[in-house]
Design a protein around this motif. Sequence first.
Motif, mmCIF file in Angstrom:
data_model
loop_
_atom_site.group_PDB
_atom_site.id
_atom_site.type_symbol
_atom_site.label_atom_id
_atom_site.label_comp_id
_atom_site.label_asym_id
_atom_site.label_seq_id
_atom_site.Cartn_x
_atom_site.Cartn_y
_atom_site.Cartn_z
ATOM 1 N N VAL A 382 56.799 35.103 5.923
ATOM 2 C CA VAL A 382 55.441 35.509 5.058
ATOM 3 C C VAL A 382 55.896 36.177 3.715
ATOM 4 N N ILE A 383 55.463 35.694 2.539
ATOM 5 C CA ILE A 383 55.922 36.284 1.151
ATOM 6 C C ILE A 383 55.372 37.587 1.076
ATOM 7 N N ALA A 384 55.989 38.586 0.704
ATOM 8 C CA ALA A 384 55.855 40.026 0.305
ATOM 9 C C ALA A 384 55.938 40.182 -1.182
ATOM 10 N N ARG A 385 55.415 41.221 -1.581
ATOM 11 C CA ARG A 385 55.417 41.403 -3.203
ATOM 12 C C ARG A 385 56.999 41.627 -3.563
ATOM 13 N N GLY A 386 57.342 41.105 -4.539
ATOM 14 C CA GLY A 386 58.639 41.053 -5.083
ATOM 15 C C GLY A 386 59.452 39.971 -4.550
ATOM 16 N N ASP A 387 59.303 39.165 -3.546
ATOM 17 C CA ASP A 387 59.857 38.082 -3.266
ATOM 18 C C ASP A 387 60.207 36.998 -4.299
ATOM 19 N N THR A 388 61.314 36.351 -4.186
ATOM 20 C CA THR A 388 61.483 35.147 -4.948
ATOM 21 C C THR A 388 62.103 34.111 -3.949
ATOM 22 N N LEU A 389 61.864 32.763 -4.612
ATOM 23 C CA LEU A 389 62.290 31.876 -3.593
ATOM 24 C C LEU A 389 64.064 31.763 -3.485
ATOM 25 N N SER A 390 64.422 32.301 -4.387
ATOM 26 C CA SER A 390 66.069 32.265 -4.552
ATOM 27 C C SER A 390 66.324 33.422 -3.492
ATOM 28 N N ASP A 391 65.636 34.650 -3.352
ATOM 29 C CA ASP A 391 66.154 35.528 -2.437
ATOM 30 C C ASP A 391 65.835 35.219 -1.132
ATOM 31 N N ILE A 392 64.665 34.564 -0.975
ATOM 32 C CA ILE A 392 64.339 34.069 0.468
ATOM 33 C C ILE A 392 65.449 33.060 0.937
ATOM 34 N N ALA A 393 65.985 32.095 0.042
ATOM 35 C CA ALA A 393 66.870 31.222 0.475
ATOM 36 C C ALA A 393 68.367 31.875 0.842
ATOM 37 N N VAL A 394 68.657 32.876 0.042
ATOM 38 C CA VAL A 394 69.867 33.797 0.365
ATOM 39 C C VAL A 394 69.727 34.258 1.735
ATOM 40 N N ARG A 395 68.568 34.978 2.070
ATOM 41 C CA ARG A 395 68.285 35.701 3.361
ATOM 42 C C ARG A 395 68.374 35.148 4.332
ATOM 43 N N TYR A 396 67.847 33.535 4.211
ATOM 44 C CA TYR A 396 67.972 32.914 5.601
ATOM 45 C C TYR A 396 69.126 31.763 5.485
ATOM 46 N N ASN A 397 70.121 32.112 4.385
ATOM 47 C CA ASN A 397 71.243 31.061 4.431
ATOM 48 C C ASN A 397 70.735 29.603 4.351
ATOM 49 N N VAL A 398 69.881 29.259 3.228
ATOM 50 C CA VAL A 398 69.437 27.819 3.031
ATOM 51 C C VAL A 398 69.359 27.666 1.584
ATOM 52 N N SER A 411 57.045 23.081 -6.803
ATOM 53 C CA SER A 411 57.381 23.898 -7.740
ATOM 54 C C SER A 411 58.000 25.432 -6.970
ATOM 55 N N THR A 412 58.582 26.189 -7.692
ATOM 56 C CA THR A 412 59.121 27.309 -7.137
ATOM 57 C C THR A 412 58.199 28.481 -7.311
ATOM 58 N N ARG A 413 56.891 28.305 -7.603
ATOM 59 C CA ARG A 413 56.025 29.390 -7.669
ATOM 60 C C ARG A 413 55.525 29.815 -6.225
ATOM 61 N N ILE A 414 55.605 31.068 -5.854
ATOM 62 C CA ILE A 414 55.029 31.584 -4.491
ATOM 63 C C ILE A 414 53.926 32.632 -4.890
ATOM 64 N N ARG A 415 53.370 32.813 -3.936
ATOM 65 C CA ARG A 415 52.298 34.072 -3.797
ATOM 66 C C ARG A 415 52.372 34.814 -2.739
#
Length: 425
Positions: A382-398, A411-415
Motif C-alpha cells: 500500500v503506497i505511503a506518503r514519500g514512496d516512489t516506484l524505484s524505492d518500492i522496487a528496491v524494497r522488494y528486490n524487483v 506510468s511511474t506516477r503513484i498515489r
Amino acid sequence: MFCEASLAATVDGVRLWRAPDHTRLVFDLSGPVSHKIFPLDNPPRLVMDIAHSSINTSTNGLDLSTTPVTALRTGVKDKTDLRIVLDLKTAVRPRSFALSKNQQYGDRLVVDLYDIGQETVKTVKDVAGESGNRDIIIAIDAGHGGEDPGALGPKGIREKQVVLAISKELQKLLDSTPGFRARLVRTGDYYIPLRKRTEIARNHRADMFISIHADAFTKSSANGASVFALSRRGATSETARYLASRENQADLIGGAGSVSLDDKDHMLASVLLDLSMTATLSSSLEVGAEVLRSIGGVARLHKKHVEQAGFVVLKSPDIPSILVETGFISNPKEARQLSDRSYQQKMARAIFNGVNRYFEKAPPAGTLLAARKTMGGGGVHVIARGDTLSDIAVRYNVSVEDLLRHNGLNSTRIRVGQRLKIPAS
C-alpha cells in the motif's frame, strides 16, 4: 544516620523526566552529598534528607501532570540538612543514587520512582498471532535521552532529539509495510540504561535491534555515516574505539544495568554464549552491510565497510544488532542535514531499505515474509506518503519494469493509498 560526612552543598537545579514505567528526578548539586530516602504512608509520600545542604533553585516549573508526584516541598531539618518531600498519588518503588561530576555534568543526585503494577510478559503466541505468519519485529533504539543529551552540535542541536526523530520515521516505514512491526525502545525524552535497552528488545521478542546515533568527534571536519556491529576482539579503528568509549560511558550518566548467566554451569554458559554470539554476529554483519549500502545513497560514508566496536547495546547474544551513526553532529554541514525533517526521512528510508533487503533474502521461519517466499508470491504494497516506484522496487528486490507490467501500469506516477501487487522476486 547519614552514610558519610559531606561538605556543605546546594541544590542548583531540579530536572524531571517521565518514562513508561518510572519517573526520574535529577538534582544538580554544587558538590558531593550524603542522603537518605524513606517512604511514608497515609497519604503516600517520599522523604529525602540531604546532609549539610540547602536549595538554591525554584521547583515551580516542574511539570508533574504525567507523574505520580502531586507536589514537591522543601524544608530545613536539624538546622543544617535539606528535607525534600514528594507528595504522591500512589505508592512507588523508589531508587536513588549519586553520580560524580564528569566532563558533561557536575555532581547529581538521581531519584527513580518506579510504578507499582503487574508486569506483562509476552508469549510466542502473543507475537505470532493466530495465523502463525507473524510479523518480523524490529526494535529501534534511539540513543541517549533524558538527562543524557548525547552529542551536542552547533546552534543547540542535540543528538537525543535528532535520533528519536529518525527512529520514529523508521517506525512509520516498518509499520506501514506488511510483514514488519516496529517497537521503539525509547518513545520519549527519558534515559534508559544501556543493558536495559537490549532487555526491552528481548521482551518484545525482537528479530533485530537497531540503535540510532549521531555522534561527535574531536575534529569538526570528521564526517560521514557509519554502521557498526559488535567486535569480539576490539575496535577496528581509532574512530570506532573513541565512539564506543563515548556510548559506553553513557551509563555513568544514567546509572548502569546488568546481565548474568549465573544460573548456568560456567562451561555450559560459555559454550552457549559463544555459539549464539557467533551466529548473531554473522547476521549482524550481513544486515549491517545491506544498511550501509543503502545509506551510501543518501549520505557520504565514513568507512565503506561495516565497522566493529565494543558498544554495550550490541552485546546481545541472541538478537542480531547494529548501531547506525547517521552522521557527525559536530560537523556543521551534517548537523544542518540531521536537523532537517526531509533528510531525517531519507535516512530512515535508507535504513529501512537495507533491513528489508536482508529479510527478503533470509526471512525468519514462521513469518509472513517466509510464507510469501515459500509460495513464490510478493504480496501487496500500500503506497505511503514519500514512496516512489524505484524505492518500492528496491524494497522488494524487483525491477520497476516488472512492477509496471505486473500491475498493468504505463506510468511511474503513484498515489498515496494505491495498492500495488508485488511480483515474485
